[in-house]
Write an enzyme that holds these catalytic residues in place. Structure first.
Site, PDB file in Angstrom:
ATOM      1  N   ARG A  15      22.294  98.780  83.973  1.00 20.60           N
ATOM      2  CA  ARG A  15      22.309  97.639  83.889  1.00 20.60           C
ATOM      3  C   ARG A  15      20.698  96.854  84.394  1.00 20.60           C
ATOM      4  O   ARG A  15      20.532  97.746  85.152  1.00 20.60           O
ATOM      5  CB  ARG A  15      23.596  96.448  84.639  1.00 20.60           C
ATOM      6  CG  ARG A  15      24.298  97.706  85.930  1.00 20.60           C
ATOM      7  CD  ARG A  15      25.822  97.390  86.537  1.00 20.60           C
ATOM      8  NE  ARG A  15      26.384  98.263  87.149  1.00 20.60           N
ATOM      9  CZ  ARG A  15      27.884  98.070  87.607  1.00 20.60           C
ATOM     10  NH1 ARG A  15      28.728  97.187  87.040  1.00 20.60           N
ATOM     11  NH2 ARG A  15      28.308  99.069  88.240  1.00 20.60           N
ATOM     12  N   TYR A  21      37.909 105.521  94.853  1.00 24.86           N
ATOM     13  CA  TYR A  21      36.524 103.874  94.597  1.00 24.86           C
ATOM     14  C   TYR A  21      37.958 103.192  94.864  1.00 24.86           C
ATOM     15  O   TYR A  21      38.777 102.258  93.956  1.00 24.86           O
ATOM     16  CB  TYR A  21      37.182 104.749  92.694  1.00 24.86           C
ATOM     17  CG  TYR A  21      36.077 103.706  91.575  1.00 24.86           C
ATOM     18  CD1 TYR A  21      34.938 102.790  92.039  1.00 24.86           C
ATOM     19  CD2 TYR A  21      36.620 103.602  90.803  1.00 24.86           C
ATOM     20  CE1 TYR A  21      34.944 101.732  91.510  1.00 24.86           C
ATOM     21  CE2 TYR A  21      35.905 103.328  89.799  1.00 24.86           C
ATOM     22  CZ  TYR A  21      35.003 102.194  89.941  1.00 24.86           C
ATOM     23  OH  TYR A  21      34.348 101.664  88.756  1.00 24.86           O
ATOM     24  N   ASP A  32      37.854  98.968  95.268  1.00 26.53           N
ATOM     25  CA  ASP A  32      37.530  97.341  95.647  1.00 26.53           C
ATOM     26  C   ASP A  32      37.309  96.782  96.738  1.00 26.53           C
ATOM     27  O   ASP A  32      38.597  97.163  97.268  1.00 26.53           O
ATOM     28  CB  ASP A  32      38.486  96.845  94.598  1.00 26.53           C
ATOM     29  CG  ASP A  32      37.703  96.997  93.107  1.00 26.53           C
ATOM     30  OD1 ASP A  32      36.954  97.702  92.686  1.00 26.53           O
ATOM     31  OD2 ASP A  32      39.057  96.754  92.044  1.00 26.53           O
ATOM     32  N   GLU A  43      19.646  98.708  87.281  1.00 19.11           N
ATOM     33  CA  GLU A  43      20.405 100.362  88.155  1.00 19.11           C
ATOM     34  C   GLU A  43      20.287 101.484  87.026  1.00 19.11           C
ATOM     35  O   GLU A  43      21.073 101.347  85.980  1.00 19.11           O
ATOM     36  CB  GLU A  43      21.840  99.421  88.106  1.00 19.11           C
ATOM     37  CG  GLU A  43      23.051 100.631  88.875  1.00 19.11           C
ATOM     38  CD  GLU A  43      24.499  99.395  89.036  1.00 19.11           C
ATOM     39  OE1 GLU A  43      24.817  98.578  88.773  1.00 19.11           O
ATOM     40  OE2 GLU A  43      25.778 100.535  88.962  1.00 19.11           O
ATOM     41  N   ARG A  83      42.084  91.621  76.129  1.00 19.00           N
ATOM     42  CA  ARG A  83      42.338  90.399  76.380  1.00 19.00           C
ATOM     43  C   ARG A  83      42.722  89.884  74.175  1.00 19.00           C
ATOM     44  O   ARG A  83      41.223  90.518  73.981  1.00 19.00           O
ATOM     45  CB  ARG A  83      41.673  89.336  77.174  1.00 19.00           C
ATOM     46  CG  ARG A  83      42.255  89.751  78.802  1.00 19.00           C
ATOM     47  CD  ARG A  83      42.075  88.450  79.548  1.00 19.00           C
ATOM     48  NE  ARG A  83      41.945  88.811  80.833  1.00 19.00           N
ATOM     49  CZ  ARG A  83      40.512  88.714  81.028  1.00 19.00           C
ATOM     50  NH1 ARG A  83      39.350  88.092  80.452  1.00 19.00           N
ATOM     51  NH2 ARG A  83      40.314  89.105  82.668  1.00 19.00           N
ATOM     52  N   ARG A 118      29.185 110.109  92.536  1.00 21.17           N
ATOM     53  CA  ARG A 118      27.911 109.182  92.103  1.00 21.17           C
ATOM     54  C   ARG A 118      26.890 108.746  92.697  1.00 21.17           C
ATOM     55  O   ARG A 118      27.062 107.866  93.343  1.00 21.17           O
ATOM     56  CB  ARG A 118      28.221 108.839  90.385  1.00 21.17           C
ATOM     57  CG  ARG A 118      28.887 109.376  89.845  1.00 21.17           C
ATOM     58  CD  ARG A 118      28.476 110.502  88.975  1.00 21.17           C
ATOM     59  NE  ARG A 118      27.440 109.677  87.985  1.00 21.17           N
ATOM     60  CZ  ARG A 118      26.043 110.419  87.289  1.00 21.17           C
ATOM     61  NH1 ARG A 118      25.801 112.156  87.985  1.00 21.17           N
ATOM     62  NH2 ARG A 118      25.470 109.790  86.795  1.00 21.17           N
ATOM     63  N   ARG A 135      40.318 100.140  84.363  1.00 21.32           N
ATOM     64  CA  ARG A 135      39.666  99.059  85.447  1.00 21.32           C
ATOM     65  C   ARG A 135      39.734  97.641  85.025  1.00 21.32           C
ATOM     66  O   ARG A 135      39.246  96.494  85.582  1.00 21.32           O
ATOM     67  CB  ARG A 135      38.758  99.597  86.103  1.00 21.32           C
ATOM     68  CG  ARG A 135      38.787  99.843  87.548  1.00 21.32           C
ATOM     69  CD  ARG A 135      37.265 100.576  87.684  1.00 21.32           C
ATOM     70  NE  ARG A 135      36.208  99.528  88.152  1.00 21.32           N
ATOM     71  CZ  ARG A 135      36.511  99.152  89.224  1.00 21.32           C
ATOM     72  NH1 ARG A 135      37.293  99.362  90.428  1.00 21.32           N
ATOM     73  NH2 ARG A 135      35.333  97.897  89.088  1.00 21.32           N
TER      74      ARG A 135
HETATM   75  N1  UDP Z   1      32.439 100.095  80.946  1.00 19.56           N
HETATM   76  C1  UDP Z   1      32.435 100.268  79.352  1.00 19.56           C
HETATM   77  N2  UDP Z   1      31.299  99.650  79.221  1.00 19.56           N
HETATM   78  C2  UDP Z   1      30.919  98.257  80.105  1.00 19.56           C
HETATM   79  C3  UDP Z   1      31.451  98.235  81.138  1.00 19.56           C
HETATM   80  C4  UDP Z   1      32.483  99.465  81.580  1.00 19.56           C
HETATM   81  O1  UDP Z   1      32.442 101.564  79.532  1.00 19.56           O
HETATM   82  O2  UDP Z   1      29.886  98.162  79.383  1.00 19.56           O
HETATM   83  C5  UDP Z   1      33.442 101.519  81.298  1.00 19.56           C
HETATM   84  C6  UDP Z   1      33.191 101.913  81.880  1.00 19.56           C
HETATM   85  O3  UDP Z   1      34.411 103.542  82.027  1.00 19.56           O
HETATM   86  C7  UDP Z   1      32.874 102.505  83.295  1.00 19.56           C
HETATM   87  C8  UDP Z   1      33.997 101.421  83.610  1.00 19.56           C
HETATM   88  O4  UDP Z   1      34.538 100.909  83.144  1.00 19.56           O
HETATM   89  O5  UDP Z   1      33.432 103.460  84.317  1.00 19.56           O
HETATM   90  C9  UDP Z   1      34.128 100.638  85.092  1.00 19.56           C
HETATM   91  O6  UDP Z   1      32.820  99.744  84.873  1.00 19.56           O
HETATM   92  P1  UDP Z   1      32.330  99.008  86.162  1.00 19.56           P
HETATM   93  O7  UDP Z   1      31.142  98.118  85.176  1.00 19.56           O
HETATM   94  O8  UDP Z   1      33.341  97.367  85.796  1.00 19.56           O
HETATM   95  O9  UDP Z   1      32.382  99.207  87.326  1.00 19.56           O
HETATM   96  P2  UDP Z   1      31.512  99.528  88.837  1.00 19.56           P
HETATM   97  O10 UDP Z   1      30.605 100.061  88.563  1.00 19.56           O
HETATM   98  O11 UDP Z   1      31.672  97.808  88.621  1.00 19.56           O
HETATM   99  O12 UDP Z   1      32.910  99.923  89.833  1.00 19.56           O
END
Ligand code: UDP
Length: 368
Positions: free
Chosen positions: A281, A349, A351, A301, A177, A250, A173
């Site tokens: 976060r 999952y 979007d 969270e 870059r 989850r 996901r």
């Molecule tokens: N991820 C990570 N570190 C970060 C942000 C994301 O390792 O700081 C990885 C982690 O495996 C996570 C996945 O990227 O499960 C998707 O994260 P994101 O926060 O984008 O998921 P959301 O909850 O926003 O769908």
């Protein structure tokens, strides 16, 4: 005898609202019900101190699908918010997603070639050729240092499992870059609806009849008698009374507070990527809308294992749950006059743009 409604739509979330809009437009009589006391499902936002608060977690709309963007723009004006979370690892701040700013802070490298060389070195040292799980996938994408500081702890907290037991696709996901670009998404279109997601869903629903605090499954026969067809967006396993076993999710828990200060963390999203901080976060909601209110609202969270009765958030897309879902899907396909859709109905999952895409496609084939 004809029933009073053509469609009973169970769930007033994004999928249900898009389907309802399309069906109403095609002249169908629809009734939308939801067991919560509000519309909009998990994209629900409410106002506090003039700030739109994302009650069930931050949602940032982004898509590459022009049709979806044009469609949803009829119901909301989107602001110019671009998601650029920062990671806080024990007080060290890194830009996300993984990009030249991250590599520069981590290693002091300046050019893309230097960054690539670093990653290659670390990948070779770890001896990875074919990544078999999230840990190996992560190391082969960004190297060991970034894996250790920015991925391992965060992912472990988010999923309650070590990265060695998680599928590689979760991390795909996230873009990697070799440019100095902190935009989290590779999307042509991105933004937050001005005035909040709830208002957007309200406009989608338009004049469609909505009844809240109504639990379909506890009185299924009565509801079924009202409509020719059902669009069910609740958990698929609950629909079948968990007869094959419960699918796992989850869950997420939020601690939300209003602070008497204008700006708490300087960014909408700060990820705490160490394993020790108990939350994953902190969201500071006003920054999604460039808010200038005197106060601020933040949400810590926490990720949690889901137990029956909790709010389900993320489907756990591992092999075991995938196989169980496939069995439920067979039952769903054999269920006459019921369409299963959305994150919970399809155990995906998803979007938001994909939800809209799927609801439009279902409506198109259903109403053709
Ligand atoms: N991820 C990570 N570190 C970060 C942000 C994301 O390792 O700081 C990885 C982690 O495996 C996570 C996945 O990227 O499960 C998707 O994260 P994101 O926060 O984008 O998921 P959301 O909850 O926003 O769908």
């Amino acid at each position: 005898m004809k029933k009073p409604y053509d469609y009973l739509i169970v769930g007033a979330g994004l999928y249900g609202a898009v389907f309802a809009r399309q069906a109403a437009q095609a002249g169908k009589r629809c009734l939308v019900i939801d067991k919560r006391d509000h519309i909009a499902g998990n994209i629900y936002t409410y106002e506090c101190e003039g700030i739109q608060v994302h009650q069930y977690g931050a949602h940032i709309f982004h898509t590459n699908n022009r049709e979806v963007w044009q469609y949803i723009s009829q119901f909301a004006e989107f602001n110019r918010y671009t998601n650029s979370p920062v990671a806080n690892y024990k007080g060290e701040i890194y830009n996300l997603p993984f990009n030249m700013n991250t590599f520069n802070k981590m290693w002091g490298v300046i050019t893309p070639a230097q960054a690539r060389a670093r990653i290659e070195e670390q990948k070779a040292a770890a001896g990875i050729t074919e990544p078999k799980n999230l840990e190996e996938q992560a190391i082969s994408l960004v190297g060991t240092d970034i894996y250790e500081k920015l991925i391992k702890g965060y992912t472990g907290k988010q999923w309650g499992r070590p990265c060695t037991e998680l599928p590689a696709f979760i991390i795909q996901r996230l873009p990697v870059r070799f440019t100095y670009d902190n935009n989290y998404f590779n999307a042509l279109f991105q933004g937050i609806p001005v005035g909040g997601y709830t208002e957007m869903v309200r406009r989608l629903l338009g004049d469609t009849e909505v009844r809240l605090r109504e639990d379909y499954l506890s009185d299924k026969a009565r509801w079924d008698a009202l409509a020719e067809k059902v669009v069910y967006t609740g958990p698929i396993d609950a629909y079948f009374g968990y007869r094959l076993g419960a699918l796992q999710y989850r869950s997420v828990r939020f601690e939300t507070e209003t602070l008497d200060m204008e700006n708490y963390q300087g960014n909408a999203v700060v990820n705490y990527t160490d394993a020790e901080t108990p939350y994953t976060r902190i969201i500071e909601h006003k920054h999604f809308e460039f808010g200038t209110q005197p106060k601020t609202v933040i949400s810590r969270e926490y990720s949690a294992e889901w137990k029956p009765g909790d709010e389900p958030y993320y489907p756990v897309n591992d092999q075991k749950n995938g196989a169980l879902y496939a069995e439920y899907k067979k039952l769903a396909d054999a269920e006459p006059n019921v369409l299963f859709g959305g994150r919970l109905g399809e155990y995906k999952y998803y979007d938001m743009d994909r939800v809209i895409e799927a609801a439009l496609a279902a409506a198109r084939s259903e109403l053709a």
